[in-house]
Write a protein that holds these residues in place. Structure first.
Motif, PDB file in Angstrom:
ATOM      1  N   GLY A 145     -12.813 -10.492   4.453  1.00  0.00           N
ATOM      2  CA  GLY A 145     -12.022  -9.927   3.045  1.00  0.00           C
ATOM      3  C   GLY A 145     -11.643 -10.927   2.308  1.00  0.00           C
ATOM      4  N   PHE A 146     -12.007 -10.492   0.890  1.00  0.00           N
ATOM      5  CA  PHE A 146     -11.882 -10.979  -0.600  1.00  0.00           C
ATOM      6  C   PHE A 146     -11.542 -10.484  -1.437  1.00  0.00           C
ATOM      7  CE2 PHE A 146     -15.138 -13.527   1.466  1.00  0.00           C
ATOM      8  CZ  PHE A 146     -14.630 -14.765   1.968  1.00  0.00           C
ATOM      9  N   PHE A 147     -10.293 -10.366  -2.552  1.00  0.00           N
ATOM     10  CA  PHE A 147     -10.157  -9.421  -3.118  1.00  0.00           C
ATOM     11  C   PHE A 147      -9.093 -10.826  -3.890  1.00  0.00           C
ATOM     12  CE2 PHE A 147      -6.949  -6.954  -5.776  1.00  0.00           C
ATOM     13  CZ  PHE A 147      -8.043  -5.913  -5.620  1.00  0.00           C
ATOM     14  N   TYR A 148     -10.621 -10.371  -5.831  1.00  0.00           N
ATOM     15  CA  TYR A 148      -9.855 -11.299  -6.467  1.00  0.00           C
ATOM     16  C   TYR A 148      -9.526 -10.969  -7.856  1.00  0.00           C
ATOM     17  CZ  TYR A 148     -10.156 -15.314 -10.585  1.00  0.00           C
ATOM     18  OH  TYR A 148      -9.989 -15.723 -11.320  1.00  0.00           O
ATOM     19  N   LEU A 149      -8.239 -11.328  -8.412  1.00  0.00           N
ATOM     20  CA  LEU A 149      -7.582 -10.147  -9.954  1.00  0.00           C
ATOM     21  C   LEU A 149      -7.400 -11.841 -10.720  1.00  0.00           C
ATOM     22  CD1 LEU A 149      -3.811  -9.634  -7.427  1.00  0.00           C
ATOM     23  CD2 LEU A 149      -5.820  -8.112  -8.757  1.00  0.00           C
ATOM     24  N   PRO A 150      -8.964 -11.404 -11.943  1.00  0.00           N
ATOM     25  CA  PRO A 150      -9.143 -12.130 -12.679  1.00  0.00           C
ATOM     26  C   PRO A 150      -8.022 -12.491 -13.439  1.00  0.00           C
ATOM     27  CG  PRO A 150     -10.899 -10.333 -12.419  1.00  0.00           C
ATOM     28  CD  PRO A 150     -10.195 -10.508 -11.160  1.00  0.00           C
ATOM     29  N   PRO A 151      -7.040 -11.136 -13.996  1.00  0.00           N
ATOM     30  CA  PRO A 151      -5.817 -11.767 -14.629  1.00  0.00           C
ATOM     31  C   PRO A 151      -4.539 -12.287 -15.201  1.00  0.00           C
ATOM     32  CG  PRO A 151      -7.123  -8.640 -14.872  1.00  0.00           C
ATOM     33  CD  PRO A 151      -7.105  -9.836 -13.765  1.00  0.00           C
ATOM     34  N   THR A 152      -4.770 -12.360 -13.312  1.00  0.00           N
ATOM     35  CA  THR A 152      -3.909 -13.445 -12.756  1.00  0.00           C
ATOM     36  C   THR A 152      -4.226 -14.694 -12.550  1.00  0.00           C
ATOM     37  OG1 THR A 152      -3.114 -12.513 -10.889  1.00  0.00           O
ATOM     38  CG2 THR A 152      -1.909 -11.762 -13.075  1.00  0.00           C
ATOM     39  N   ASP A 153      -6.013 -14.741 -12.054  1.00  0.00           N
ATOM     40  CA  ASP A 153      -6.085 -15.801 -11.192  1.00  0.00           C
ATOM     41  C   ASP A 153      -5.756 -15.636  -9.994  1.00  0.00           C
ATOM     42  OD1 ASP A 153      -6.467 -18.745 -11.233  1.00  0.00           O
ATOM     43  OD2 ASP A 153      -7.889 -17.369 -11.762  1.00  0.00           O
ATOM     44  N   ASP A 154      -5.213 -14.524  -9.336  1.00  0.00           N
ATOM     45  CA  ASP A 154      -4.558 -14.573  -7.685  1.00  0.00           C
ATOM     46  C   ASP A 154      -6.045 -14.200  -6.763  1.00  0.00           C
ATOM     47  OD1 ASP A 154      -2.269 -15.213  -7.425  1.00  0.00           O
ATOM     48  OD2 ASP A 154      -1.455 -13.255  -8.562  1.00  0.00           O
ATOM     49  N   LEU A 155      -5.997 -15.283  -5.412  1.00  0.00           N
ATOM     50  CA  LEU A 155      -7.152 -15.121  -5.056  1.00  0.00           C
ATOM     51  C   LEU A 155      -6.446 -14.700  -3.489  1.00  0.00           C
ATOM     52  CD1 LEU A 155     -10.321 -14.823  -4.142  1.00  0.00           C
ATOM     53  CD2 LEU A 155     -10.106 -17.674  -3.720  1.00  0.00           C
ATOM     54  N   TYR A 156      -6.805 -13.615  -3.105  1.00  0.00           N
ATOM     55  CA  TYR A 156      -6.870 -13.107  -1.322  1.00  0.00           C
ATOM     56  C   TYR A 156      -7.476 -13.304  -0.050  1.00  0.00           C
ATOM     57  CZ  TYR A 156      -2.562 -11.703  -4.092  1.00  0.00           C
ATOM     58  OH  TYR A 156      -1.527 -11.843  -4.242  1.00  0.00           O
TER      59      TYR A 156
END
Length: 156
Positions: A145-156
């Protein structure tokens, strides 16, 4: 790890071109995510995030039949990811939130699951608490699984 076995050709010279890696990865791909896949997914999800940011704080949501929001960003990001995943993983199936997208695998039993904007209500209100979610599953297990938060540029 199959990817390492695939990092050199039969005569021991390094594989340099993307087609060489793609050919090699397909030999070993089963129900695993290899390093090539992970790097590719990082590129795809961050590119999808850049696309979503072009819509952020500029959309008007509409209501779906199930009483949840949808925006033009949801549709655009989903279409982008659908096209890219079909290009890079043509044998895999796909399930996505918008437009009731569901397609069976051409072979095997892997499905990509996409939520193009997870947190559409926050996205539509301009709150930077939303992301893009992509998973890879089979009927019996979650593979990655991949989860990306564009506003903070965090990728999990």
């Amino acid at each position: 790890m199959p990817f390492l076995a695939c990092s050199t050709s039969a005569n021991g010279t390094p594989l340099r071109s993307v087609p060489d890696y793609k050919r090699c990865v397909r030999i070993f791909r089963n129900n695993v995510l290899l390093m090539y896949d992970i790097r590719l997914m990082q590129e795809l999800i961050t590119s999808a995030g850049k696309l979503a940011l072009t819509y952020f704080r500029k959309v008007t949501p509409t209501w779906k039949d199930n009483q949840t929001y949808v925006t033009d960003a949801d549709i655009a990001v989903q279409e982008y990811l659908k096209k890219e995943l079909e290009t890079h993983f043509p044998d895999d199936g796909m399930i996505a939130e918008e437009q009731d997208l569901s397609s069976p695998p051409r072979s095997g039993n892997r499905y990509w699951v996409i939520d193009p904007i997870d947190g559409t209500a926050s996205f539509a209100r301009g709150f930077p608490i939303w992301g893009i979610a992509i998973g890879l599953v089979t009927p019996v297990e979650a593979i990655g699984g991949f989860f990306y938060l564009p506003p903070t540029d965090d990728l999990y």
